[in-house]
Design a protein around this motif. Structure first.
Motif, PDB file in Angstrom:
ATOM      1  N   SER A   1       0.821  -1.201   0.000  1.00  0.00           N
ATOM      2  CA  SER A   1       0.000   0.000   0.000  1.00  0.00           C
ATOM      3  C   SER A   1       0.860   1.258   0.000  1.00  0.00           C
ATOM      4  O   SER A   1       2.015   1.251   0.439  1.00  0.00           O
ATOM      5  CB  SER A   1      -0.918   0.007   1.226  1.00  0.00           C
ATOM      6  OG  SER A   1      -0.154   0.035   2.417  1.00  0.00           O
TER       7      SER A   1
ATOM      8  N   ALA B   1      -5.430  10.172  -3.459  1.00  0.00           N
ATOM      9  CA  ALA B   1      -5.615   8.920  -2.737  1.00  0.00           C
ATOM     10  C   ALA B   1      -6.970   8.303  -3.077  1.00  0.00           C
ATOM     11  O   ALA B   1      -7.089   7.083  -3.230  1.00  0.00           O
ATOM     12  CB  ALA B   1      -5.491   9.156  -1.239  1.00  0.00           C
TER      13      ALA B   1
ATOM     14  N   GLY C   1      -6.849   7.020  -6.812  1.00  0.00           N
ATOM     15  CA  GLY C   1      -5.775   6.087  -7.122  1.00  0.00           C
ATOM     16  C   GLY C   1      -4.592   6.675  -7.836  1.00  0.00           C
ATOM     17  O   GLY C   1      -3.592   5.984  -8.065  1.00  0.00           O
TER      18      GLY C   1
ATOM     19  N   GLU D   1      -0.274   7.001  -6.562  1.00  0.00           N
ATOM     20  CA  GLU D   1       0.941   6.233  -6.843  1.00  0.00           C
ATOM     21  C   GLU D   1       1.742   6.851  -7.983  1.00  0.00           C
ATOM     22  O   GLU D   1       2.965   6.689  -8.048  1.00  0.00           O
ATOM     23  CB  GLU D   1       0.635   4.775  -7.123  1.00  0.00           C
ATOM     24  CG  GLU D   1      -0.082   4.482  -8.405  1.00  0.00           C
ATOM     25  CD  GLU D   1      -0.081   2.990  -8.735  1.00  0.00           C
ATOM     26  OE1 GLU D   1       0.961   2.332  -8.578  1.00  0.00           O
ATOM     27  OE2 GLU D   1      -1.143   2.491  -9.153  1.00  0.00           O
TER      28      GLU D   1
ATOM     29  N   ARG E   1      -2.691   3.969   5.900  1.00  0.00           N
ATOM     30  CA  ARG E   1      -2.755   3.698   4.462  1.00  0.00           C
ATOM     31  C   ARG E   1      -3.513   4.804   3.731  1.00  0.00           C
ATOM     32  O   ARG E   1      -4.604   5.214   4.144  1.00  0.00           O
ATOM     33  CB  ARG E   1      -3.456   2.363   4.187  1.00  0.00           C
ATOM     34  CG  ARG E   1      -2.733   1.141   4.695  1.00  0.00           C
ATOM     35  CD  ARG E   1      -3.386  -0.144   4.153  1.00  0.00           C
ATOM     36  NE  ARG E   1      -2.937  -1.294   4.924  1.00  0.00           N
ATOM     37  CZ  ARG E   1      -3.611  -1.834   5.922  1.00  0.00           C
ATOM     38  NH1 ARG E   1      -4.779  -1.329   6.277  1.00  0.00           N
ATOM     39  NH2 ARG E   1      -3.139  -2.876   6.572  1.00  0.00           N
TER      40      ARG E   1
ATOM     41  N   TYR F   1      -3.664   4.457   0.073  1.00  0.00           N
ATOM     42  CA  TYR F   1      -4.175   3.802  -1.130  1.00  0.00           C
ATOM     43  C   TYR F   1      -3.701   2.355  -1.118  1.00  0.00           C
ATOM     44  O   TYR F   1      -2.556   2.081  -0.761  1.00  0.00           O
ATOM     45  CB  TYR F   1      -3.668   4.527  -2.383  1.00  0.00           C
ATOM     46  CG  TYR F   1      -4.083   3.886  -3.684  1.00  0.00           C
ATOM     47  CD1 TYR F   1      -5.421   3.845  -4.065  1.00  0.00           C
ATOM     48  CD2 TYR F   1      -3.134   3.322  -4.530  1.00  0.00           C
ATOM     49  CE1 TYR F   1      -5.803   3.251  -5.258  1.00  0.00           C
ATOM     50  CE2 TYR F   1      -3.502   2.729  -5.726  1.00  0.00           C
ATOM     51  CZ  TYR F   1      -4.844   2.699  -6.080  1.00  0.00           C
ATOM     52  OH  TYR F   1      -5.213   2.112  -7.256  1.00  0.00           O
ATOM     53  N   ASP F   2      -4.587   1.427  -1.540  1.00  0.00           N
ATOM     54  CA  ASP F   2      -4.231   0.002  -1.438  1.00  0.00           C
ATOM     55  C   ASP F   2      -4.657  -0.788  -2.675  1.00  0.00           C
ATOM     56  O   ASP F   2      -4.966  -1.972  -2.569  1.00  0.00           O
ATOM     57  CB  ASP F   2      -4.845  -0.599  -0.175  1.00  0.00           C
ATOM     58  CG  ASP F   2      -4.132  -1.879   0.266  1.00  0.00           C
ATOM     59  OD1 ASP F   2      -2.943  -2.050  -0.068  1.00  0.00           O
ATOM     60  OD2 ASP F   2      -4.768  -2.709   0.949  1.00  0.00           O
ATOM     61  N   TYR F   3      -4.706  -0.149  -3.835  1.00  0.00           N
ATOM     62  CA  TYR F   3      -4.925  -0.848  -5.111  1.00  0.00           C
ATOM     63  C   TYR F   3      -6.223  -1.657  -5.119  1.00  0.00           C
ATOM     64  O   TYR F   3      -6.311  -2.703  -5.758  1.00  0.00           O
ATOM     65  CB  TYR F   3      -3.736  -1.772  -5.433  1.00  0.00           C
ATOM     66  CG  TYR F   3      -2.400  -1.085  -5.277  1.00  0.00           C
ATOM     67  CD1 TYR F   3      -1.900  -0.268  -6.280  1.00  0.00           C
ATOM     68  CD2 TYR F   3      -1.660  -1.232  -4.102  1.00  0.00           C
ATOM     69  CE1 TYR F   3      -0.682   0.391  -6.128  1.00  0.00           C
ATOM     70  CE2 TYR F   3      -0.448  -0.586  -3.944  1.00  0.00           C
ATOM     71  CZ  TYR F   3       0.035   0.229  -4.959  1.00  0.00           C
ATOM     72  OH  TYR F   3       1.235   0.884  -4.795  1.00  0.00           O
TER      73      TYR F   3
ATOM     74  N   LEU G   1      -8.470   2.030   4.981  1.00  0.00           N
ATOM     75  CA  LEU G   1      -7.631   3.199   4.719  1.00  0.00           C
ATOM     76  C   LEU G   1      -7.771   4.168   5.892  1.00  0.00           C
ATOM     77  O   LEU G   1      -8.703   4.094   6.680  1.00  0.00           O
ATOM     78  CB  LEU G   1      -8.038   3.880   3.407  1.00  0.00           C
ATOM     79  CG  LEU G   1      -7.949   3.020   2.148  1.00  0.00           C
ATOM     80  CD1 LEU G   1      -8.385   3.830   0.923  1.00  0.00           C
ATOM     81  CD2 LEU G   1      -6.539   2.474   1.944  1.00  0.00           C
TER      82      LEU G   1
ATOM     83  N   LEU H   1      -7.295   7.940   5.713  1.00  0.00           N
ATOM     84  CA  LEU H   1      -6.954   9.169   4.997  1.00  0.00           C
ATOM     85  C   LEU H   1      -6.760  10.356   5.927  1.00  0.00           C
ATOM     86  O   LEU H   1      -5.794  11.113   5.771  1.00  0.00           O
ATOM     87  CB  LEU H   1      -8.037   9.490   3.965  1.00  0.00           C
ATOM     88  CG  LEU H   1      -8.146   8.549   2.762  1.00  0.00           C
ATOM     89  CD1 LEU H   1      -9.128   9.113   1.748  1.00  0.00           C
ATOM     90  CD2 LEU H   1      -6.788   8.324   2.131  1.00  0.00           C
TER      91      LEU H   1
END
Length: 258
Positions: free
Chosen positions: A49, A98, A101, A104, A146, A148-150, A156, A158
């Motif tokens: 993540s 976030a 997505g 990243e 976290r 973002y975790d795909y 999460l 935030l």
């Protein structure tokens, strides 16, 4: 051994994953003499993540902050680590990225190879890519926020993450290639020190570790601590560096709180 969705069912020697288990981390339980220092091996098959850790001052009551560092042991072709942002982002932009997505793609991803070393101050937004074997030295804390975790079904955080995150680039001086030979000071505070050595320590390294307990981590050859043989893949407590006998030409890490 800690199972992770991004872990591996086949680990590099000397480790072996239990059947049908995806092992992502191997922790060495901190001894009572050094409760604030944690050593881990990490093995990744896919991206972790996008996350951040608070400092001691930022951590919630009853929790601890986390500064950490990575030494790359093995890397598949194209393996990468992300540390900090390519360009400065503010809190609103970080939140929006976030949520959709794109965060990243805002991170600074670095191609890495064995011997690469990175120190991550608290507040550094980061991610570990797949195809890597790392050793991680850190404050003994599992406080992770976290961003973002795909799409994985994990929580999460935030609000907490954005409150502690540094929205800027990672300091280049905190990334380096460790030379193949000699004693090298990798970290010297504020929470721990870390040295990589080949063979016996030089005088300066020995002096840094002469007065207090430390952890010794052999990487490619055994060492002995108070007469006990410690193999690569293990981690040992020593009351002082004088207890340790090093293999000629063998690589090892030494670490202790500061």
């Amino acid at each position: 051994m800690v199972e992770k969705v991004w872990g591996r069912d086949s680990l590099p020697p000397p480790f072996a994953a239990p059947e049908s288990k995806r092992i992502g981390e191997i922790w060495f339980e901190p001894p009572p003499e050094l409760p604030d220092l944690l050593v881990k091996y990490l093995f990744t098959s896919e991206k972790l993540s996008v996350q951040v850790h608070p400092s001691d001052a930022q951590a919630a009551e009853g929790e601890h902050g986390k500064e950490e560092c990575w030494l790359v042991l093995a890397a598949d072709p194209g393996a990468q680590l992300a540390v900090g942002f390519r360009e400065a982002v503010d809190s609103e932009a970080m939140r929006a990225a976030a949520l959709d997505g794109s965060i990243e793609h805002l991170l600074a991803w670095h191609d890495v190879a064995p011997g690469d070393f990175i120190y991550l101050p608290a507040g550094t937004v980061h991610a570990i890519g797949g195809g890597l074997s790392l050793i991680e030295i850190q404050q003994n804390s599992d406080t992770t926020y976290r961003l973002y975790d795909y799409g994985r079904p994990r929580e999460l955080h935030l609000d907490k993450a954005i409150a502690v995150a540094d929205g800027g680039p990672h300091e280049p001086a905190l990334r380096r290639k460790v030379p193949e030979h000699g004693c090298v000071s990798l970290v010297d505070g504020p929470h721990f020190r870390l040295d990589r050595l080949v063979g016996s320590p030089d005088g300066a390294t020995a002096a840094r570790y002469s007065q207090a307990a430390l952890l010794a981590i052999p990487l490619d050859a055994p060492l002995t601590v108070a007469g006990t043989t410690i193999e690569p893949g293990e981690c040992a407590l020593a009351s002082g560096i004088s207890e340790i006998r090093f293999a000629e030409g063998g690589r090892a890490l030494l670490t202790q709180p500061t």
